[in-house]
Write an enzyme that holds these catalytic residues in place. Structure first.
Site, mmCIF file in Angstrom:
data_model
loop_
_atom_site.group_PDB
_atom_site.id
_atom_site.type_symbol
_atom_site.label_atom_id
_atom_site.label_comp_id
_atom_site.label_asym_id
_atom_site.label_seq_id
_atom_site.Cartn_x
_atom_site.Cartn_y
_atom_site.Cartn_z
ATOM 1 N N GLY A 199 -64.529 25.007 -11.099
ATOM 2 C CA GLY A 199 -63.655 25.668 -10.141
ATOM 3 C C GLY A 199 -63.050 24.688 -9.161
ATOM 4 O O GLY A 199 -63.011 24.938 -7.953
ATOM 5 N N GLY B 245 -45.353 19.209 -40.284
ATOM 6 C CA GLY B 245 -46.001 19.864 -41.408
ATOM 7 C C GLY B 245 -47.371 19.324 -41.730
ATOM 8 O O GLY B 245 -48.132 19.933 -42.481
ATOM 9 N N ASN B 246 -47.721 18.163 -41.163
ATOM 10 C CA ASN B 246 -49.052 17.597 -41.382
ATOM 11 C C ASN B 246 -50.122 18.251 -40.513
ATOM 12 O O ASN B 246 -51.322 18.089 -40.759
ATOM 13 C CB ASN B 246 -49.062 16.088 -41.099
ATOM 14 N N SER B 247 -49.704 18.962 -39.474
ATOM 15 C CA SER B 247 -50.662 19.566 -38.554
ATOM 16 C C SER B 247 -51.654 20.451 -39.290
ATOM 17 O O SER B 247 -51.281 21.270 -40.126
ATOM 18 C CB SER B 247 -49.935 20.410 -37.504
ATOM 19 N N GLN C 104 -59.719 21.649 -8.648
ATOM 20 C CA GLN C 104 -58.541 20.959 -9.155
ATOM 21 C C GLN C 104 -58.852 19.472 -9.115
ATOM 22 O O GLN C 104 -59.331 18.960 -8.101
ATOM 23 C CB GLN C 104 -57.313 21.264 -8.302
ATOM 24 N N ASP D 175 -57.143 23.852 -30.051
ATOM 25 C CA ASP D 175 -56.078 23.934 -31.059
ATOM 26 C C ASP D 175 -56.644 24.086 -32.467
ATOM 27 O O ASP D 175 -56.181 23.457 -33.418
ATOM 28 C CB ASP D 175 -55.160 22.713 -30.985
ATOM 29 N N HIS E 158 -51.788 25.977 -33.407
ATOM 30 C CA HIS E 158 -50.332 26.026 -33.241
ATOM 31 C C HIS E 158 -49.601 26.209 -34.578
ATOM 32 O O HIS E 158 -48.434 26.605 -34.591
ATOM 33 C CB HIS E 158 -49.829 24.778 -32.496
#
EC number: 3.4.21.107
Length: 501
Positions: free
Chosen positions: A286, A228-230, A288, A156, A120
C-alpha cells in the site's frame, strides 16, 4: 505482441554449438582475456550440431492461436470534427459492427489439451472490442475451438483448454539453471507464418524492463522475435520450456535482437494455479514507490542503487499499519536486498498475503527494522485508477499571495479552492506552482503549473516564504540542490532541483 518501446515476444537459437570455458585470472593484475585464460572447447555431451532433430520432436506441440473479435467502427470520417453530421450522406454516422482477428502463439502442456499463451494474445485488441472465439491450430492444420480457463493480467499469462486426447505436449524446465550465453530455440508463428523456428543465446537473466510489478523480471535473448511470436515457448537444448516469449524492445516495431521471455520459474506456478480455476494473489504494502536515482540518493544520504523511496503511504494499508512513512527508503524485504535487479515491487508481490515479514528501512539517515503483515494486492484496474498519471490540465487560479524562490518557480499557498482545481486531497498542505522558468532546472525536472510542493528538504512548506527560506539555508550550507516532494493529481514523487549559483 507487446513492446517495451513496443513490447512483444518469442525467442530463438541458432548457429553451431561451440562452448567457451572461462577460467578465473590468476591475480588481480591479470587480464580477463589473458592468452590461454579462455579456451574453446568441444560441445558438451549431447549438444547438437543441428537443431533439426530436436525441433522435429518439439514443433508438433507449438500452436497458432487466433481470435475472432467484434469491434464497433464509426463509418463517418468526420466523426469528432465540426463537420460531423453536416456532410451529405454522412448523417447519423452510426457505428457498425465488424469482425477483427488477432494472431499469436502458444504451446500444449498436457495430452488432454491444456494450452499456455500470453494474456494479450487472447485479449481484445481495441477498446470496446469483444472476443467471440479462440481457435487453436496445430502444425498439421487441425483446428480446435478453445475455452479460456484462466488469465492473469499482471504476469501476462493465460491458460486455454481444447477437447482432445493423446495430443503432443511439452513440459516446463528450470529457468533458474539458465546462464547468460546458453543457446535457446524458439518456435512460433510470426506474422502468421506457422512453425517458424529461430535461435539465439540468452543475453541476460533477471532483466528488469522498468514496467514494475511482480513479474518485471525476464530472460533476455538476441533471437529474432516479431509479431505473432507472443505466447510461444523458448526451449533449452534439452527441449525443456524455460521461457514464454512475451516482449521485444524495438524503436520501429520490428526485431532488433532484444527480446524477452517470462521465465519458467515464474510462469509454471501461475499456470498450475490457473488450471485449477483459482485466481492469483500477491503481496501488497500500500505504498507508491519511487526509484532511487543518483541525485536522490545524495539528498537522502544513502548509497546509490540501494533501496526504493516511499513516495506515498496509502491510508489503512499494510505499510501504514507497520509505521512506514513517506520519505523512508526501504532497503531490505524479508531478508532480501532491494536492488535494481531485485525490485521492491517484485519482492513484495511474491510474498503471500497475510505473512509477517521484516522490512529494513532508512529514515533520517538511521537504519531500522519494522515488521509488516503483508496485504493483498488489488486488481490492476483499481490500481490504475488509484494512481492516475493524466495530470497536465491543472489550472490553479491566481491568488493574491504568490512568491518566487530562487529555483525559477512562482508559488502560492494551497487553498481549498485551488485544491479542488488541481485534484489535491482536501487535507493537503503546501504551495502550488503557478509558473516555471523554462530555462530552470525545475523545468528540466518536469515541474509544471499546478504541481503541489509539500516539503523542501523534508521540511513542510506552507508559503512561498517557507520555500525561499529553506532554499536559502541550503545554499548557505553549501548545498547545490534542494529536495522537493511534489504531488500531481494525488500522485507524489521526490525531485531534486539545482540551486542556481
Amino acid at each position: 505482441m507487446r513492446y517495451v518501446y513496443a513490447l512483444t515476444t518469442a525467442l530463438a537459437l541458432g548457429g553451431a554449438a561451440t562452448a567457451m570455458t572461462l577460467h578465473q585470472p590468476a591475480g588481480a593484475q591479470t587480464a580477463q582475456n589473458e592468452p590461454g585464460a579462455i579456451q574453446a572447447s568441444a560441445p558438451r555431451a549431447g549438444a547438437p550440431m543441428s537443431f533439426a532433430d530436436m525441433v522435429a520432436k518439439l514443433q508438433p506441440a507449438v500452436v497458432n492461436i487466433s481470435t475472432t473479435q467484434r469491434v464497433q467502427v464509426n463509418t463517418n470520417p468526420f466523426a469528432g470534427t465540426p463537420f460531423e453530421g453536416l456532410v451529405p450522406g454522412q448523417q447519423g454516422g452510426q457505428p457498425v459492427t465488424r469482425q477483427a482477428e488477432s494472431l499469436g502463439s502458444g504451446f500444449v502442456i498436457s495430452a488432454d489439451g491444456y494450452v499456455v499463451t500470453n494474456n494479450h494474445v487472447i485479449s481484445a485488441g481495441q477498446r470496446g472490442a469483444v472476443v467471440e472465439s479462440i481457435t487453436v491450430t496445430f502444425p498439421d492444420r487441425r483446428e480446435f475451438k478453445a475455452k479460456l480457463i484462466g488469465r492473469d493480467v499482471q504476469s501476462d499469462l493465460a491458460v486455454l483448454k481444447i477437447e482432445g486426447n493423446n495430443l503432443p505436449f511439452v513440459r516446463f524446465g528450470d529457468s533458474r539453471e539458465a546462464r547468460v550465453g546458453d543457446w535457446v530455440v524458439a518456435i512460433g508463428n510470426p506474422f502468421g507464418l506457422g512453425g517458424s523456428v529461430t535461435a539465439g543465446i540468452i543475453s541476460a537473466t533477471h532483466r528488469v524492463t522498468g514496467q514494475g510489478g511482480a513479474y518485471d523480471r525476464f530472460l533476455q535473448t538476441d533471437a529474432s522475435i516479431n509479431r505473432g511470436n507472443s505466447g510461444g515457448p523458448m526451449f533449452d537444448l534439452k527441449g525443456n520450456v524455460i521461457g514464454i516469449n512475451s516482449q521485444i524492445l524495438s524503436p520501429t516495431g520490428g526485431n532488433v535482437g532484444i527480446g524477452f521471455a517470462i521465465p519458467a520459474e515464474q510462469a509454471k506456478p501461475i499456470v498450475e494455479t490457473l488450471m485449477k480455476g483459482s485466481s492469483i494473489t500477491r503481496g501488497y504494502l500500500g505504498i507508491q514507490m519511487q526509484d532511487l536515482t543518483a541525485d536522490l540518493a545524495e539528498s537522502f544520504g544513502v548509497p546509490k542503487n540501494t533501496g526504493t523511496i516511499v513516495a506515498r503511504v496509502e491510508p489503512g494499508q499494510a505499510a501504514e499499519k507497520a509505521g512506514i512513512r513517506q520519505g523512508d527508503v526501504i532497503v531490505r524485504v524479508n531478508n532480501q536486498d532491494v536492488t535494481p535487479d531485485q525490485t521492491l515491487s517484485y519482492l513484495v508481490a511474491n510474498v503471500s498475503p497475510g505473512a509477517r515479514i521484516p522490512i529494513d528501512l532508512i529514515r533520517d539517515g538511521k537504519r531500522q527494522t519494522v515488521t509488516v503483515t503483508v496485504g493483498t494486492r488489488p486488481p490492476e484496474e483499481q490500481l490504475a485508477q488509484q494512481f492516475d498519471l493524466e495530470d497536465n490540465d491543472a489550472n490553479p487560479q491566481d491568488q493574491e499571495t504568490m512568491g518566487a524562490a530562487s529555483l525559477g518557480i512562482a508559488v502560492t499557498p494551497l487553498t481549498p479552492q485551488i485544491a479542488r482545481t488541481i485534484g489535491a486531497d482536501a487535507n493537503a498542505q503546501g504551495v502550488v506552482v503557478l509558473g516555471v522558468d523554462a530555462s530552470s532546472d525545475a523545468a528540466g525536472k518536469g515541474l509544471t503549473r499546478g504541481d503541489l510542493i509539500t516539503t523542501a528538504n523534508r521540511v513542510p512548506v506552507r508559503t512561498a516564504a517557507d520555500l525561499a527560506r529553506i532554499v536559502g539555508q541550503a545554499k548557505s550550507g553549501g548545498s547545490k540542490q534542494v529536495l522537493l516532494f511534489v504531488q500531481r493529481r494525488g500522485l507524489g514523487r521526490y525531485v531534486t532541483v539545482q540551486i542556481p549559483g
